[in-house]
Design a protein around this motif. Sequence first.
Motif, PDB file in Angstrom:
ATOM      1  N   PRO A 232     -37.682  44.904  29.780  1.00  0.00           N
ATOM      2  CA  PRO A 232     -36.373  44.561  30.337  1.00  0.00           C
ATOM      3  C   PRO A 232     -36.227  43.097  30.740  1.00  0.00           C
ATOM      4  O   PRO A 232     -35.134  42.678  31.117  1.00  0.00           O
ATOM      5  CB  PRO A 232     -36.265  45.463  31.563  1.00  0.00           C
ATOM      6  N   LYS A 233     -37.331  42.323  30.674  1.00  0.00           N
ATOM      7  CA  LYS A 233     -37.262  40.900  31.016  1.00  0.00           C
ATOM      8  C   LYS A 233     -38.261  40.135  30.156  1.00  0.00           C
ATOM      9  O   LYS A 233     -39.362  40.620  29.895  1.00  0.00           O
ATOM     10  CB  LYS A 233     -37.555  40.671  32.498  1.00  0.00           C
ATOM     11  N   SER A 234     -37.838  38.915  29.720  1.00  0.00           N
ATOM     12  CA  SER A 234     -38.630  38.155  28.741  1.00  0.00           C
ATOM     13  C   SER A 234     -39.498  37.048  29.330  1.00  0.00           C
ATOM     14  O   SER A 234     -40.517  36.693  28.750  1.00  0.00           O
ATOM     15  CB  SER A 234     -37.703  37.536  27.686  1.00  0.00           C
ATOM     16  N   PHE A 235     -39.081  36.432  30.444  1.00  0.00           N
ATOM     17  CA  PHE A 235     -39.792  35.303  31.051  1.00  0.00           C
ATOM     18  C   PHE A 235     -39.888  34.103  30.103  1.00  0.00           C
ATOM     19  O   PHE A 235     -40.909  33.414  30.054  1.00  0.00           O
ATOM     20  CB  PHE A 235     -41.182  35.717  31.531  1.00  0.00           C
ATOM     21  N   ILE A 236     -38.807  33.822  29.367  1.00  0.00           N
ATOM     22  CA  ILE A 236     -38.774  32.680  28.456  1.00  0.00           C
ATOM     23  C   ILE A 236     -38.074  31.506  29.137  1.00  0.00           C
ATOM     24  O   ILE A 236     -36.905  31.606  29.528  1.00  0.00           O
ATOM     25  CB  ILE A 236     -38.036  33.023  27.141  1.00  0.00           C
ATOM     26  N   LYS A 237     -38.772  30.398  29.275  1.00  0.00           N
ATOM     27  CA  LYS A 237     -38.173  29.163  29.786  1.00  0.00           C
ATOM     28  C   LYS A 237     -37.485  28.391  28.661  1.00  0.00           C
ATOM     29  O   LYS A 237     -36.435  27.789  28.858  1.00  0.00           O
ATOM     30  CB  LYS A 237     -39.248  28.282  30.422  1.00  0.00           C
ATOM     31  N   ASP A 238     -38.116  28.403  27.503  1.00  0.00           N
ATOM     32  CA  ASP A 238     -37.575  27.723  26.328  1.00  0.00           C
ATOM     33  C   ASP A 238     -38.425  28.144  25.143  1.00  0.00           C
ATOM     34  O   ASP A 238     -39.365  28.935  25.291  1.00  0.00           O
ATOM     35  CB  ASP A 238     -37.593  26.199  26.518  1.00  0.00           C
ATOM     36  N   TRP A 239     -38.127  27.601  23.974  1.00  0.00           N
ATOM     37  CA  TRP A 239     -38.951  27.916  22.808  1.00  0.00           C
ATOM     38  C   TRP A 239     -40.419  27.634  23.114  1.00  0.00           C
ATOM     39  O   TRP A 239     -40.781  26.523  23.509  1.00  0.00           O
ATOM     40  CB  TRP A 239     -38.512  27.083  21.601  1.00  0.00           C
ATOM     41  N   ARG A 240     -41.254  28.650  22.979  1.00  0.00           N
ATOM     42  CA  ARG A 240     -42.704  28.543  23.160  1.00  0.00           C
ATOM     43  C   ARG A 240     -43.102  28.137  24.578  1.00  0.00           C
ATOM     44  O   ARG A 240     -44.187  27.620  24.802  1.00  0.00           O
ATOM     45  CB  ARG A 240     -43.306  27.553  22.160  1.00  0.00           C
ATOM     46  N   GLU A 241     -42.236  28.381  25.543  1.00  0.00           N
ATOM     47  CA  GLU A 241     -42.538  28.067  26.938  1.00  0.00           C
ATOM     48  C   GLU A 241     -42.262  29.287  27.800  1.00  0.00           C
ATOM     49  O   GLU A 241     -41.131  29.772  27.860  1.00  0.00           O
ATOM     50  CB  GLU A 241     -41.708  26.890  27.445  1.00  0.00           C
TER      51      GLU A 241
END
Length: 665
Positions: A232-241
């Motif tokens: 339910p949550k990805s924890f993506i800051k940006d591409w590959r981060e």
Amino acid sequence: MSYKYQKLFESVKIGSIEIKNRFAMAPMGPQGLGDEEGAFNQRGVDYYVARARGGTGLIITGVTFVENEVEHHEMPGVPCSTYNPVHFVRTASEMTERIHAYDSKVFLQMSAGFGRVAPPANENVPPIAPSPIPNRWVDVTCREISKDEIHHIVEMFGEGAVNAKRAGFDGVQIHAVHEGYLLDQFAISFFNHRTDEYGGCLENRLRFAREVVEEIKKRCGDDYPVILRYSPKSFIKDWREGALPGEEFEEKGKDIPEGIEAGKLLVQYGYDALDVDVGCYDAWWWNHPPMYQKKGLYIPYAKIMKEAVDVPIICAGRMDNPDLALSALEDGACDMIGLGRPLLADPDYVNKLRLGKTALIRPCLSCHEGCLGRMVKNGSLNCAVNPEACREGVNFLIPALKSKKVLIVGGGVAGCEAARVLKLRGHEPVIYEKTARLGGNLIPGGVPDFKEDDRALIKWYENSLKDLKVDIKLNTEVTSEIVKNSKVDVVIIATGSKPKVFNLGDNSKVFTAADVLCGKKQAGDKVVVLGGGLVGCETALYLKKMGKEVTIVEAMDSLLALNGPSCFANFGMLMALIPYNHINVLTSSKVVKTTDKGVLVNTEGSCEREIEADSVVLAVGYNSNKELYDSLKYEVQDIRLLGDARKVSNIMYAVWDAYEVASKL
């Protein structure tokens, strides 16, 4: 008669099937467990059956593919239920029949593909994705998958599920609207830029996953269980981060409000249970949590989904502590406990817990060295602390034809494992350890709070050797004369290794990491850690958490360039934790000497500079300690050298080498 963990052994239903207890084997990549025709090989069969024999109520296999055209996979890789259906059903039937003999259920995990998270096979064949987006690993733009290809994959899900049902699987798990795999890429707007019916609003982005469950139910019947691996949550800051625990950031992937809405829709579409975690390949340390993540890290997210939907919730994620597992059930966070790596480490976990033998459950270290790291490096699933994992039909103990007296010098991991295996086979081992306790270099290594499972491994060896009644002589240093006069059949030298030390001038404030970690030496408020390998970085993190000002000085051009974790989840999280915790780093640098104020550091391409420091902590590696072996190798007829004394390495090879030698003695 009351039993503390009774609730963990109550039955539970998923769809139409009843599972005897609350434990599910979490899916883990089955690399090395498939054959060239897409079926489970004998290793795979034995591996899953061993976990059923160990008491696990529900076995969920690792990922299998449903097709091999849209996203091509080399064989042998992981199984594919549609590649050679007759062969798949024949081999899988043996596995499901044997699993059912132990009153366990088994689901086949089926995948739509990896999409952007698959390393490109070559530069001419870009990975597929919902849209032309960057690959996770290299600077390649993925190819947008066509609608016809989507329809083909959906159809093959139906074919594969029919084959699974024919083979005796009790249900299937869909891989996955989680971790950023292909179905998840469609679900997340950050990855999905399509303008057709598979893009745009949430319902459209979930259409692929909806069509999958509808096709399987149409082909196999509404009562055939179909569950979903779900984040339910990805924890993506940006591409590959990826984001770290507690870090404030803007979520670019799936966030909780949308995760709840998506979960409700997916259950509405027909999924019978959700197997909940969080994370993405861009934040891999969430889906594959290292020891730097806390135990039970998915519990809050499982509870969110449990309160949102009316189907069973499975929760894995470092859930090997039975008290934690019990509290998650009692708190209503989930209905089943997923155990992945803990069942690699100990296939009998569930039975041992049921019998109250918790002290004899072999702990998982969350090191990823034998499992995920080895899969990436060698293409095979194993376990660092369990040499029999995925080799149950190859690595098993045979009683010795003749009992031998074996003198083991050294009570570190290698010495303890050798003694354990020898005793199980009927030999008479005796461990001589010069210090007051077993554990060797695992003792300083296990001091940081995030290394609790290293400490647990020491305790497990103590408990196991006590249970086996192995003779242990502590505070006893062995000399060559003692060995030569011992009248034993075999001598095993497992004397470990010693930290490397440098002369830096005034060495009064220079200590080894082992001495600082064990409390033999006290580091000051300002510390320079010399060496940026695994020991150096973990020691720096430990000291920083104690409130010290810490600088790492590393001769290589990056941290963890030597002796780092083999798995990217561990490597990536540790690398991210260093700057996040404001630990200073100087790479391509060497400490020249100590000064009155601290140390003089030489960095390539710049002038020497002085850094203030009360203490210098050496973490520059280890040297094998094999002087005793060298003095005896021509004097003793049957003598073996094990562990770091043979070659400085990690826990995995200390355990594996000791098992290999002791199992054949």
